[in-house]
Design an enzyme around this catalytic site. Structure first.
Site, PDB file in Angstrom:
ATOM      1  N   HIS A 115     -45.953  11.447 -17.812  1.00  0.00           N
ATOM      2  CA  HIS A 115     -45.777  10.443 -16.764  1.00  0.00           C
ATOM      3  C   HIS A 115     -46.753  10.711 -15.619  1.00  0.00           C
ATOM      4  CE1 HIS A 115     -43.616   8.520 -13.292  1.00  0.00           C
ATOM      5  NE2 HIS A 115     -43.592   7.548 -14.174  1.00  0.00           N
ATOM      6  N   ALA A 175     -45.521  -3.646 -12.987  1.00  0.00           N
ATOM      7  CA  ALA A 175     -45.017  -3.461 -14.345  1.00  0.00           C
ATOM      8  C   ALA A 175     -45.021  -4.803 -15.059  1.00  0.00           C
ATOM      9  CB  ALA A 175     -43.611  -2.885 -14.314  1.00  0.00           C
ATOM     10  N   GLY A 305     -50.253  -6.431  -2.506  1.00  0.00           N
ATOM     11  CA  GLY A 305     -50.306  -5.022  -2.113  1.00  0.00           C
ATOM     12  C   GLY A 305     -50.259  -4.792  -0.609  1.00  0.00           C
TER      13      GLY A 305
END
Length: 336
Positions: A115, A175, A305
């Protein structure tokens, strides 16, 4: 509230205690605190306890020595030696940046990793060097394919970073599932219903009951599903990593290396137009977007963002809020 530098120092010291190399420990701490600064606390120091468990169980090699193989002037393969994905990924983007500065573009496929945390960190690396950054990775299955009733892909995030001139870089990190699993768990804990389309039950039907959710849905239906597959191809097919349902679980099988794949790319916009032209025109786009008339009950139009960037500035000045349990765990680890 805890200052950024103090949190980085604490986190680094913890990983050094568990045999992680100095360079890797610094990178891990930097990536984790980066996520906390941006308000993406799910990918921040909350994860330290999990990583320690993996080290102790043998699922992460704390003394890993990543090995790079240059396959051309603009491509490389990085074997992470089953170490920490944060350090491995930072190293991979560093390589891609160096290649892009010479050849105009650099692409690095990573294998035998774990990860890696928030992808925004790595594309920001590129943007800070006046390069365009692209990053993607996969994880174990939790998202159903469009039209399916059982999970096949992970949340499979993808990120982009673009350098601006006077404005902050544009950083987009998302995601390919509609929401993160954490939002389902949060609704379950609060005994609240969830919006339609967040998750499906054992029959593959969308449900409002978080207790019945067995898998997440791809965002945008077939579009998110297709993009998840693209991320999987870059992360697994180019690297030789396991794909889809064959990827080992993050929470479980702690004694096994995850052997994840990632993909990183850096592109030099100056090889197409002058860097001043590129960054100043991006500034203009950003400014015109902000001037767009907002919709009903919306205060203003934000840049992708931008909210995370504002969080980072605020938390950089005022400190990072952490749950008492997380801060207590970190401090306890330091004095052990």
């Amino acid at each position: 509230m805890i200052p950024k530098k103090e949190l980085q120092d604490i986190t680094k010291k913890i990983f050094l205690k568990y045999g992680v190399t100095e360079e890797a420990a610094e990178a891990i701490a930097d990536v984790l605190v980066h996520a906390n600064l941006r308000g993406v606390d799910s990918h921040g120091v909350l994860r330290v306890e999990h990583y320690i468990k993996r080290i102790q169980s043998g699922g992460i090699n704390p003394a890993a020595q990543p090995r790079v193989t240059e396959t051309s002037a603009s491509t490389s393969v990085l074997d992470g030696d089953n170490g920490f994905g944060h350090y491995i990924s930072k190293s991979a983007m560093d390589i891609a940046i160096k290649q892009a500065e010479g050849a105009g573009a650099g692409a690095v496929a990573v294998k035998n990793s774990s990860h890696c945390g928030a992808l925004s960190y790595f594309v920001e690396q590129a943007a800070q060097n006046n390069l365009i950054g692209i990053a993607m990775t996969h994880t174990d299955k939790i998202v159903v394919p469009f039209g399916g009733s059982e999970p096949f892909f992970g949340t499979n995030p993808i990120a982009f970073g673009f350098p601006a001139n006077k404005e902050e870089p544009v950083i987009l990190d998302f995601a390919t599932s509609t929401v993160a699993l954490g939002k389902i768990l949060n609704a379950k804990e609060k005994k609240e219903s969830i919006p339609h389309g967040w998750g499906v039950d054992e029959n593959g039907e969308a449900t409002h009951d978080p207790n019945k959710v067995v898998a997440l849905s791809p965002f945008g239906g077939p579009k998110g599903y297709g993009l998840a597959m693209v991320v999987e191809i870059f992360s697994a097919m180019l690297t030789g990593a396991a794909f889809g349902p064959h990827v080992s679980k993050m929470y479980g099988e702690y004694d096994k290396n995850r052997e994840l794949g990632h993909f990183f790319m850096a592109i030099d916009p100056a090889k197409f137009v002058s860097i001043d032209t590129f960054t100043s025109r991006l500034d203009q786009m950003i400014q015109e977007l902000r001037e767009t008339t907002p919709g009903p009950n919306i205060d203003k139009v934000y840049i992708p963002g931008e909210l995370e960037m504002l969080n980072a500035k605020k938390r950089g000045k005022e400190g990072i809020p952490l749950p008492d349990s997380v801060l207590a765990f970190l401090k306890q680890e330091i004095v052990k």
